[in-house]
Design a protein around this motif. Structure first.
Motif, PDB file in Angstrom:
ATOM      1  N   LEU A  69       0.826  -1.201   0.000  1.00  0.00           N
ATOM      2  CA  LEU A  69       0.000   0.000   0.000  1.00  0.00           C
ATOM      3  C   LEU A  69       0.863   1.254   0.000  1.00  0.00           C
ATOM      4  N   ARG A  71       0.456   5.385  -0.521  1.00  0.00           N
ATOM      5  CA  ARG A  71      -0.423   6.544  -0.670  1.00  0.00           C
ATOM      6  C   ARG A  71       0.355   7.613  -1.413  1.00  0.00           C
ATOM      7  N   GLU A  75      -5.321  12.092  -3.582  1.00  0.00           N
ATOM      8  CA  GLU A  75      -6.169  10.935  -3.274  1.00  0.00           C
ATOM      9  C   GLU A  75      -5.758   9.673  -4.026  1.00  0.00           C
ATOM     10  N   THR A  76      -4.644   9.676  -4.738  1.00  0.00           N
ATOM     11  CA  THR A  76      -4.227   8.504  -5.501  1.00  0.00           C
ATOM     12  C   THR A  76      -3.511   7.514  -4.593  1.00  0.00           C
ATOM     13  N   VAL A  77      -3.945   6.262  -4.682  1.00  0.00           N
ATOM     14  CA  VAL A  77      -3.390   5.187  -3.872  1.00  0.00           C
ATOM     15  C   VAL A  77      -3.035   4.035  -4.799  1.00  0.00           C
ATOM     16  N   SER A  78      -1.928   3.354  -4.508  1.00  0.00           N
ATOM     17  CA  SER A  78      -1.606   2.146  -5.263  1.00  0.00           C
ATOM     18  C   SER A  78      -1.308   1.031  -4.276  1.00  0.00           C
ATOM     19  N   THR A  91      -4.352   0.762  -8.999  1.00  0.00           N
ATOM     20  CA  THR A  91      -4.332   2.187  -8.659  1.00  0.00           C
ATOM     21  C   THR A  91      -5.770   2.638  -8.476  1.00  0.00           C
ATOM     22  N   THR A  93      -7.977   6.379  -7.450  1.00  0.00           N
ATOM     23  CA  THR A  93      -8.026   7.786  -7.070  1.00  0.00           C
ATOM     24  C   THR A  93      -9.382   8.042  -6.433  1.00  0.00           C
ATOM     25  N   GLU A 101      -7.395  -1.957   4.489  1.00  0.00           N
ATOM     26  CA  GLU A 101      -6.031  -2.056   5.003  1.00  0.00           C
ATOM     27  C   GLU A 101      -5.348  -3.290   4.435  1.00  0.00           C
TER      28      GLU A 101
END
Length: 159
Positions: A69, A71, A75-78, A91, A93, A101
């Motif tokens: 994870l 961040r 707001e983009t998370v991969s 990915t 957003t 989690e």
């Protein structure tokens, strides 16, 4: 009298033909309307074996891989989603669900583009025992599913 019977027969045939035509048209309209609403589920192993086309929207599910994870900016998370047999980069957003989690079950909806699943929606489990049936089946196929009650008793794996 014979003309009346042929007129009645002709009307009956016209009504039947019209009913079949209306049924065919309504079936076609329903099918067209539903084509965007049907999203097939795939496990990470299935995506790795047979990558879908970039324009095909589908759902992927599995466990969020530990340590994957990241961040990004805004707001983009991969992260990576795995079923024990394969791991697919994802990915997203947007704002992740509160219960999202690492090591937990998730289902994402989106497209597989250039080797990455670009999610438009992410769903996470809503309590300690819930996981979508498709995710459980995919994890069982890989032999990595642990029953929630078994986790407290040494983590028995079920197949």
């Amino acid at each position: 009298m014979s003309g009346f019977k042929s007129l009645k027969k002709r009307r009956r045939i016209q009504v039947i033909v019209l009913a079949f035509a209306a049924l065919a048209v309504s079936t076609a309209i329903i099918g067209y309307a539903m084509q965007d609403g049907i999203n097939f589920f795939r496990s990470p192993s299935q995506v790795a074996e047979e990558p879908p086309s970039p324009n095909e929207r589908f759902r992927i599910g599995g466990l969020v891989e530990e340590g994957s994870l990241v961040r990004g900016q805004g707001e983009t998370v991969s992260f990576r989603v795995t079923d024990g047999g394969a791991s697919i980069p994802v990915t997203y957003t947007g704002i992740l669900p509160d219960l999202f989690e690492e090591g937990q079950g998730m289902v994402g909806q989106g497209n597989y583009i250039n080797g990455t699943f670009e999610a438009v929606e992410i769903l996470a489990k809503h309590d300690e025992t819930y996981m979508p049936a498709e995710v459980i089946d995919a994890l069982k196929d890989q032999g990595v599913y642990v029953e929630p009650d078994a986790a407290a008793n040494g983590g028995a794996v079920t197949n």
